[in-house]
Structure formats: C-alpha cells, structure tokens
Design a protein around this motif. Structure first.
Motif: not given
Length: 289
Positions: A21-34
């Motif tokens: 409840x009342x938590x917003x925005x998304x997050x990215x987890x892991x390793x980006x294309x490298x």
C-alpha cells in the motif's frame, strides 16, 4: 582467417513493481546487457554434436578443437509381424491387441469390422487400416504389410536431424483373435521379424581441429570464452577446472577468463540414461594463439 571483432554479450534483468500500500515506482533488478570485447583473440571455432546412448562420451580438447568420440552406431528399427489366417464366417469385429513397453494404454485392444467371406488377405488389410488410424499406435509405429502380413515398425525420434532408435522391445506383440466375428484363426503371439538396435555414439559436425575454411586451427595458448548451447535433450560434462554439471535443453553455459592457460582444459560430455537418451548441443570457443 583473420578475426576483426570478438564480442561476448550477456545480461539478466527484471523489472519489479511494488504491491504494498502506498508504495510507488518500479525497480530494475539484475545485470544490464553487458559486452566484453576480446581485442587480442585470433582463434574461434564452433561445432555441433548429436550424442546417443548413456555409454557414449565425447572429449573436446579446447586448445586444438580436436574431438575424440564414441563411434556412431545408426541403430535399427524393430519390426513385429502378425500373420492373418482363416476366412470370416460371420460378420462382426475382429479383436487386435497391441502390447508395447511404454505405450500409453498398453495393451491396447482395437476392434476391426470384418465381413462374412473376408479371406485372410482381405481382413488383414482392414486390420492394417485400423492400426494406421489409431493415434497412439501411429505415434510410435509405421504400419505396413501385404496379403496376410500385419507389421509394425518402430518410428525413431529425430534429434538434430539424426534418427534415434530405441533398443529392442521384447514385450512388443500383435495378437489376433475373433471378437464378435467367427472364422479367424487366433494368433496370440506375433513374430519379431527384425530386432531393434539402439542408436548410440556421437555424430560430429566439424570438430576436426579445422576452421570453416578447412585450415588447421592455430594452437591456442589462452582461452577467452566458451559457450555451450543445448538444443535437444540434456547433457552432463566434466571439466578439468570447473568440475561436473548438467545442462538441460535451452540452458547455456558461458564462461570467460582473463588470460587463462589452456593446459589440460578438456571437456568430457555424456548423455544421462533416460529415454530417448540423446542430445544435441553446440560448442564454441574463442581463444588466442
């Protein structure tokens, strides 16, 4: 062959959306294309392998690209034949029972409509047609024969374009009998016309220590990267330094070392003993001479 650009790309990342409840925005987890670039690499080779049979092995010397493998045995399709006898004296259904290890519903009994006066050759043809129309049987066997012969031939699995046959099935049988008809001579046991022989060994596509131009690979002093992609079945491997592991279909093993020595770095592959005990994979190495 001269390499102008050698790149390894990797990454694994997910986007997570909070549900509290009342938590917003998304997050990215892991390793980006490298990307890893290997500017001094001057040797690359790739080979495709089909292996069959749990006793088969393949050893790949990474520093030369030369393979040592169990000799390939193509295998043989099993053929089972029942012979029809007797002329139908009362219209009804003949009873045909097919038994085979691992077949869904085995033993499978099929009723075949026959007519008064059908000779053995005539009603045998009707049995062949009925067997061909049965989805369970058609998935495992091809049906053929002429006159009084009713034959089943095992259908091989296809792995990487290679036919993979199973070992002889001692339980395979085609039993013929009257159901509601009369006149058919009962034949409870069929004949193993051709014994099945399991496919085994290794089929190598390349793996001769030469590049795609047919030139012997340079002797590799430094291994930069190895990529294994399993496209059918699954394999196990042993490696001098990384130990033992299993790769299922679609699983990749990517490894790279900064200037790792090639001394003693061999891969030994096997196929676990599960039907149809066969696998296909590709093996690619980037190195420096």
């Amino acid at each position: 062959m001269e390499l102008t650009q050698s790149i390894l790309s990797y990454g694994l990342r997910s986007t997570a959306t909070p549900s509290s409840t009342n938590v917003f925005n998304s997050v990215e987890i892991g390793v980006a294309q490298t990307q890893e670039r290997f500017t001094t690499a001057d040797v690359i080779y790739s080979l495709r392998v089909v292996m069959a049979g749990s006793a088969s092995t393949l050893s790949i010397a990474q520093s030369t690209g030369v393979c040592t493998a169990t000799a390939f045995v193509a295998g043989t399709a099993q053929v089972e034949t029942a012979t029809a006898a007797g002329t139908v004296t009362a219209t009804g259904n003949a009873s045909v029972t097919v038994t085979s290890a691992g077949m869904t519903g085995s033993p499978l009994t099929i009723s075949v409509a026959v007519t008064n006066g059908d000779t053995a050759s005539v009603w045998a043809g009707k049995v062949r047609t009925a067997l061909q129309a049965n989805a369970t049987i058609a998935a495992r066997f091809s049906v053929f024969g002429s006159t009084t012969a009713i034959s089943l031939q095992t259908t091989p699995a296809a792995v990487g374009g290679v036919a993979i046959y199973s070992a002889n099935d001692a339980t395979l049988n085609i039993a013929l009998a009257n159901g509601t008809s009369t006149g058919i001579t009962a034949a409870p046991t069929s004949a193993n016309t051709t014994a099945g022989v399991a496919t085994s060994g290794v089929v190598l596509f390349d793996g001769d220590g030469k590049d795609f131009e047919g030139i012997t690979l340079l002797t590799m002093d430094t291994l930069w990267s190895t990529l294994i992609v399993t496209t059918a079945g699954f394999i196990t491997y042993q490696h001098t330094y990384s130990g033992t592991a299993k790769l299922d279909i679609g699983k990749h093993l990517v490894s790279w070392d900064a200037g790792a020595s090639t001394a003693g770095e061999n891969f030994i592959f096997t196929v676990p003993p599960v039907a149809p005990a066969a696998a296909e994979f590709t093996f690619t190495v980037l190195a420096q001479s």
